[in-house]
Scaffold this motif. Structure first.
Motif, PDB file in Angstrom:
ATOM      1  N   GLU A   1       8.463 -34.184  -6.911  1.00 51.95           N
ATOM      2  CA  GLU A   1       8.283 -33.231  -5.805  1.00 51.95           C
ATOM      3  C   GLU A   1       9.552 -32.395  -5.663  1.00 51.95           C
ATOM      4  O   GLU A   1      10.663 -32.917  -5.752  1.00 51.95           O
ATOM      5  CB  GLU A   1       8.007 -33.984  -4.503  1.00 51.95           C
ATOM      6  N   PHE A   2       9.391 -31.095  -5.455  1.00 56.62           N
ATOM      7  CA  PHE A   2      10.535 -30.190  -5.351  1.00 56.62           C
ATOM      8  C   PHE A   2      10.633 -29.623  -3.935  1.00 56.62           C
ATOM      9  O   PHE A   2       9.619 -29.343  -3.294  1.00 56.62           O
ATOM     10  CB  PHE A   2      10.424 -29.059  -6.368  1.00 56.62           C
ATOM     11  N   ILE A   3      11.862 -29.481  -3.460  1.00 63.43           N
ATOM     12  CA  ILE A   3      12.111 -28.924  -2.135  1.00 63.43           C
ATOM     13  C   ILE A   3      12.962 -27.670  -2.265  1.00 63.43           C
ATOM     14  O   ILE A   3      13.730 -27.510  -3.215  1.00 63.43           O
ATOM     15  CB  ILE A   3      12.820 -29.945  -1.211  1.00 63.43           C
ATOM     16  N   ASP A   4      12.810 -26.761  -1.315  1.00 58.07           N
ATOM     17  CA  ASP A   4      13.531 -25.492  -1.352  1.00 58.07           C
ATOM     18  C   ASP A   4      15.017 -25.680  -1.083  1.00 58.07           C
ATOM     19  O   ASP A   4      15.406 -26.506  -0.247  1.00 58.07           O
ATOM     20  CB  ASP A   4      12.969 -24.529  -0.308  1.00 58.07           C
ATOM     21  N   VAL A   5      15.823 -24.907  -1.794  1.00 58.70           N
ATOM     22  CA  VAL A   5      17.256 -24.805  -1.510  1.00 58.70           C
ATOM     23  C   VAL A   5      17.459 -23.417  -0.917  1.00 58.70           C
ATOM     24  O   VAL A   5      17.832 -22.467  -1.597  1.00 58.70           O
ATOM     25  CB  VAL A   5      18.113 -25.005  -2.776  1.00 58.70           C
ATOM     26  N   ALA A   6      17.138 -23.298   0.358  1.00 62.25           N
ATOM     27  CA  ALA A   6      17.136 -21.989   1.016  1.00 62.25           C
ATOM     28  C   ALA A   6      18.538 -21.395   1.066  1.00 62.25           C
ATOM     29  O   ALA A   6      19.521 -22.122   1.246  1.00 62.25           O
ATOM     30  CB  ALA A   6      16.587 -22.139   2.436  1.00 62.25           C
ATOM     31  N   PRO A   7      18.673 -20.087   0.876  1.00 61.56           N
ATOM     32  CA  PRO A   7      20.001 -19.467   0.982  1.00 61.56           C
ATOM     33  C   PRO A   7      20.588 -19.641   2.378  1.00 61.56           C
ATOM     34  O   PRO A   7      19.899 -19.441   3.378  1.00 61.56           O
ATOM     35  CB  PRO A   7      19.709 -17.980   0.694  1.00 61.56           C
ATOM     36  N   ILE A   8      21.851 -20.037   2.434  1.00 59.94           N
ATOM     37  CA  ILE A   8      22.579 -20.150   3.699  1.00 59.94           C
ATOM     38  C   ILE A   8      23.815 -19.279   3.585  1.00 59.94           C
ATOM     39  O   ILE A   8      24.682 -19.541   2.740  1.00 59.94           O
ATOM     40  CB  ILE A   8      22.976 -21.606   4.011  1.00 59.94           C
ATOM     41  N   PRO A   9      23.919 -18.223   4.389  1.00 57.55           N
ATOM     42  CA  PRO A   9      25.073 -17.323   4.295  1.00 57.55           C
ATOM     43  C   PRO A   9      26.399 -18.072   4.424  1.00 57.55           C
ATOM     44  O   PRO A   9      26.523 -19.029   5.197  1.00 57.55           O
ATOM     45  CB  PRO A   9      24.866 -16.368   5.470  1.00 57.55           C
ATOM     46  N   GLY A  10      27.380 -17.672   3.617  1.00 55.40           N
ATOM     47  CA  GLY A  10      28.712 -18.251   3.709  1.00 55.40           C
ATOM     48  C   GLY A  10      28.896 -19.545   2.950  1.00 55.40           C
ATOM     49  O   GLY A  10      29.949 -20.168   3.026  1.00 55.40           O
TER      50      GLY A  10
END
Length: 357
Positions: A261-270
């Motif tokens: 199962e894969f989970i998102d690595v959402a962009p986090i500013p900074g």
């Protein structure tokens, strides 16, 4: 090991990928001439940050790092220049082509040239290799390394194409290595090595790789139907990877709790995303985890052209940190049963590169 505060977790990733503050390592330390030794508080902060980093690398293999040390203005310029390069015509980009074959990984790779996979070159059956490459990776990239790497000479666009490209990318390459040094020191402290420079000593900086990636827009249906891939699931061959991504999304990592199962690595500013590579996993005898990851369609980022859904263009900048090529990668802990036979970085990279080009 130190605990990771709940407030430092990222809810968009099911709180599985922690955020670590590297400020105790990247903040200016007392000058060598100072008579004041580091305070107990600063030493304690370094230890906690290091232990939190190693815990994340053990449990997930991926971690967000804030206060990483790469200046935001340099990052902004790197992304702007990457877009400027990929906006060039194919003819202009091909003035700095990736050399034939797999041995030298520099210059411009056009869509379909590289096929990312987790395969090793022991699988040499021609039919199997053809099957692997049936679905193209729809992306393009440009690779930069140290000018003093004798094995991987850089391939540069002519100055008249992009005058600032070579000087900026050469400088940016070394800026990224300064951050890599801090992370390598933190890993050594978190693992419990006596010398915080133990890992860094095997990394001169001349054998890293700066990659500028562009995923052009394409019909979402072509990816959903399996006609093209963005980047299939794989692990990285290096010691570790530092990744800077735009706000598009699409990066996923295999769940630490549910295999497959894969989970998102959402962009986090900074922040930059750091993941453990295969060499560090082998070096640590599986104490640290090299986790499979991939790039899929970006979530809720499709744009419409008539009846057709087109994906947004995605830009990312990975920086692969590798040991010097003849470093023997073997179990760090003496007396422990080794899970892997010793291997040099050069040998391992060759096994992986043969399958991609």
């Amino acid at each position: 090991m130190g605990s990771i505060p709940e407030s430092e977790s990222n809810g968009t990733n099911n709180a599985m990928i922690p955020i670590i503050d590297l400020a105790p390592f990247t903040s200016p330390s007392p000058s060598p001439s100072s008579s004041s030794p580091p305070s107990d508080a600063s030493a304690g902060a370094r230890l906690r940050a290091a232990q939190d980093l190693v815990r994340a690398c053990r449990e997930v293999g991926f971690v967000y790092i804030k206060n990483h040390g790469v200046p935001q203005d340099e990052l902004d310029r790197a992304f702007a220049m990457s877009k400027q390069f990929y906006d060039l015509s194919t003819e202009e980009k091909m003035k700095a082509p990736h050399p034939p074959g797999w041995a030298v990984h520099r210059g411009y790779s056009w869509p379909g040239l590289e096929k990312v996979s987790g395969a090793l070159s022991e699988k040499t059956d021609e039919k199997w290799v053809r099957k692997l490459r049936e679905v193209q990776d729809y992306k393009e990239s440009y690779e930069v390394g140290s000018e003093d790497n004798p094995d991987q000479p850089n391939v540069w666009p002519p100055p008249e194409v992009l005058p600032a490209w070579r000087p900026f990318m050469t400088s940016f390459y070394w800026t990224c290595f300064e951050t890599a040094k801090h992370i390598l020191r933190a890993l050594a402290v978190g693992i419990g090595l006596e010398d915080e420079n133990h890992l860094l000593a095997y990394h001169s900086g001349h054998y890293n790789q700066l990659r500028l990636l562009h995923y052009p827009p394409l019909p979402a249906e072509a990816v959903e139907a399996g006609m093209f891939a963005r980047m299939p699931a794989h692990t990285d061959w290096s010691t570790m990877t530092m990744l800077f991504q735009d706000d598009c999304g699409g990066l996923q990592v295999e769940s630490p709790t549910v295999a497959g199962e894969f989970i998102d690595v959402a962009p986090i500013p900074g922040t930059c995303v750091v993941n453990v590579g295969d060499l560090l996993m082998r070096w640590s005898n599986d104490y640290l985890k090299s986790t499979s990851h991939r790039v899929q369609l970006p979530p809720r980022q499709d744009r419409h052209t008539g009846d057709e859904r087109l994906t947004r263009a995605r830009y990312s900048i990975p920086y692969f940190v590798s040991t010097d090529p003849d470093t023997v990668i073997e179990c760090l802990t003496r007396g422990e049963q080794a899970e892997y036979e010793p291997i040099t970085q050069r040998e391992y990279a060759a096994m992986r590169a043969r399958m991609q080009y």
